[in-house]
Design a protein around this motif. Structure first.
Motif, PDB file in Angstrom:
ATOM      1  N   ASN A 190      -4.924  -7.726   4.131  1.00 31.37           N
ATOM      2  CA  ASN A 190      -4.016  -6.578   4.025  1.00 31.37           C
ATOM      3  C   ASN A 190      -4.637  -5.605   3.023  1.00 31.37           C
ATOM      4  O   ASN A 190      -4.609  -5.842   1.825  1.00 31.37           O
ATOM      5  CB  ASN A 190      -2.626  -7.009   3.565  1.00 31.37           C
ATOM      6  CG  ASN A 190      -1.640  -5.855   3.569  1.00 31.37           C
ATOM      7  OD1 ASN A 190      -2.004  -4.699   3.425  1.00 31.37           O
ATOM      8  ND2 ASN A 190      -0.361  -6.190   3.720  1.00 31.37           N
ATOM      9  N   THR A 191      -5.183  -4.543   3.525  1.00 31.14           N
ATOM     10  CA  THR A 191      -5.952  -3.616   2.684  1.00 31.14           C
ATOM     11  C   THR A 191      -5.131  -2.441   2.150  1.00 31.14           C
ATOM     12  O   THR A 191      -5.691  -1.543   1.532  1.00 31.14           O
ATOM     13  CB  THR A 191      -7.163  -3.070   3.466  1.00 31.14           C
ATOM     14  OG1 THR A 191      -6.683  -2.414   4.647  1.00 31.14           O
ATOM     15  CG2 THR A 191      -8.117  -4.194   3.841  1.00 31.14           C
ATOM     16  N   SER A 192      -3.817  -2.467   2.354  1.00 28.65           N
ATOM     17  CA  SER A 192      -3.009  -1.345   1.877  1.00 28.65           C
ATOM     18  C   SER A 192      -2.955  -1.313   0.352  1.00 28.65           C
ATOM     19  O   SER A 192      -2.962  -2.354  -0.309  1.00 28.65           O
ATOM     20  CB  SER A 192      -1.591  -1.404   2.447  1.00 28.65           C
ATOM     21  OG  SER A 192      -0.814  -2.361   1.762  1.00 28.65           O
ATOM     22  N   GLN A 193      -2.890  -0.111  -0.193  1.00 26.90           N
ATOM     23  CA  GLN A 193      -2.793   0.053  -1.648  1.00 26.90           C
ATOM     24  C   GLN A 193      -1.484  -0.538  -2.165  1.00 26.90           C
ATOM     25  O   GLN A 193      -1.454  -1.107  -3.251  1.00 26.90           O
ATOM     26  CB  GLN A 193      -2.889   1.537  -2.031  1.00 26.90           C
ATOM     27  CG  GLN A 193      -4.312   2.059  -2.009  1.00 26.90           C
ATOM     28  CD  GLN A 193      -5.216   1.302  -2.966  1.00 26.90           C
ATOM     29  OE1 GLN A 193      -6.059   0.516  -2.550  1.00 26.90           O
ATOM     30  NE2 GLN A 193      -5.037   1.496  -4.242  1.00 26.90           N
ATOM     31  N   GLU A 194      -0.434  -0.417  -1.394  1.00 26.91           N
ATOM     32  CA  GLU A 194       0.856  -0.976  -1.804  1.00 26.91           C
ATOM     33  C   GLU A 194       0.762  -2.500  -1.956  1.00 26.91           C
ATOM     34  O   GLU A 194       1.238  -3.060  -2.942  1.00 26.91           O
ATOM     35  CB  GLU A 194       1.936  -0.609  -0.787  1.00 26.91           C
ATOM     36  CG  GLU A 194       3.303  -1.126  -1.170  1.00 26.91           C
ATOM     37  CD  GLU A 194       4.385  -0.748  -0.171  1.00 26.91           C
ATOM     38  OE1 GLU A 194       5.511  -1.195  -0.373  1.00 26.91           O
ATOM     39  OE2 GLU A 194       4.098  -0.024   0.807  1.00 26.91           O
ATOM     40  N   PHE A 195       0.141  -3.168  -0.998  1.00 26.15           N
ATOM     41  CA  PHE A 195      -0.028  -4.621  -1.070  1.00 26.15           C
ATOM     42  C   PHE A 195      -0.882  -4.986  -2.287  1.00 26.15           C
ATOM     43  O   PHE A 195      -0.586  -5.949  -2.997  1.00 26.15           O
ATOM     44  CB  PHE A 195      -0.662  -5.151   0.219  1.00 26.15           C
ATOM     45  CG  PHE A 195      -0.723  -6.650   0.304  1.00 26.15           C
ATOM     46  CD1 PHE A 195       0.390  -7.384   0.670  1.00 26.15           C
ATOM     47  CD2 PHE A 195      -1.898  -7.326   0.014  1.00 26.15           C
ATOM     48  CE1 PHE A 195       0.346  -8.777   0.750  1.00 26.15           C
ATOM     49  CE2 PHE A 195      -1.969  -8.712   0.099  1.00 26.15           C
ATOM     50  CZ  PHE A 195      -0.833  -9.439   0.460  1.00 26.15           C
ATOM     51  N   ARG A 196      -1.924  -4.214  -2.556  1.00 27.17           N
ATOM     52  CA  ARG A 196      -2.790  -4.456  -3.714  1.00 27.17           C
ATOM     53  C   ARG A 196      -1.979  -4.355  -5.007  1.00 27.17           C
ATOM     54  O   ARG A 196      -2.062  -5.217  -5.874  1.00 27.17           O
ATOM     55  CB  ARG A 196      -3.954  -3.469  -3.724  1.00 27.17           C
ATOM     56  CG  ARG A 196      -4.891  -3.605  -4.918  1.00 27.17           C
ATOM     57  CD  ARG A 196      -6.055  -2.640  -4.822  1.00 27.17           C
ATOM     58  NE  ARG A 196      -6.982  -3.045  -3.785  1.00 27.17           N
ATOM     59  CZ  ARG A 196      -8.005  -3.864  -3.980  1.00 27.17           C
ATOM     60  NH1 ARG A 196      -8.265  -4.347  -5.175  1.00 27.17           N
ATOM     61  NH2 ARG A 196      -8.799  -4.197  -2.987  1.00 27.17           N
ATOM     62  N   ARG A 197      -1.181  -3.291  -5.127  1.00 29.54           N
ATOM     63  CA  ARG A 197      -0.361  -3.124  -6.334  1.00 29.54           C
ATOM     64  C   ARG A 197       0.658  -4.251  -6.456  1.00 29.54           C
ATOM     65  O   ARG A 197       0.860  -4.794  -7.545  1.00 29.54           O
ATOM     66  CB  ARG A 197       0.350  -1.768  -6.310  1.00 29.54           C
ATOM     67  CG  ARG A 197      -0.472  -0.641  -6.886  1.00 29.54           C
ATOM     68  CD  ARG A 197       0.357   0.621  -7.095  1.00 29.54           C
ATOM     69  NE  ARG A 197       0.954   1.124  -5.864  1.00 29.54           N
ATOM     70  CZ  ARG A 197       0.318   1.851  -4.960  1.00 29.54           C
ATOM     71  NH1 ARG A 197      -0.944   2.165  -5.135  1.00 29.54           N
ATOM     72  NH2 ARG A 197       0.932   2.271  -3.879  1.00 29.54           N
TER      73      ARG A 197
END
Length: 129
Positions: free
Chosen positions: A53-60
């Motif tokens: 999952n490469t989304s920025q939201e998932f990373r945060r």
């Protein structure tokens, strides 16, 4: 591994075997490994989650728990001062988790704050300012 985490890790492994492309399962097992004093395995699982999952939201969202996990390990180290080797190991793991979190999200204020609190001293032990 403690019994509490063994069961959770087993459940995550089972979930991963059933849905190997589900990032959330890797994230959860990563957290469990970090809490169970296996930060290298935890970071590897978290990296896999972030590949899936490469989304920025998932990373945060992934980095949000890391400061609390690091703090928990640091508190455990202070409770185990009689076993200096274990205490130092826990402190180093706490710092390692914060460094990893900073690598993932350098703008996370909680990670930055805790990184500033946990300073590695020359003998390899962590101290709190």
């Amino acid at each position: 591994a403690t019994a509490r985490f063994e069961e959770a890790i087993r459940a995550c492994k089972k979930a991963i075997s059933l849905a190997p492309k589900e990032a959330e399962y890797y994230r959860q097992i990563g957290y469990y490994f970090c809490q169970d004093m296996e930060p290298d395995r935890g970071k590897a699982a978290l990296r896999q989650a972030l590949k899936l999952n490469t989304s920025q939201e998932f990373r945060r969202e992934t980095t949000v728990k890391l400061p609390d996990i690091a703090l928990m390990l640091y508190v455990q180290s202070s409770m185990r001062r009689a076993d200096r080797e274990l205490a130092l190991s826990l402190q180093k793991q706490a710092i390692s988790i914060l460094e990893f979190g900073h690598e993932l999200d350098p703008d996370n204020a909680d990670i930055t704050e805790k990184r500033q609190l946990f300073i590695e001293s020359p003998d390899g032990s962590a101290t709190v300012k």
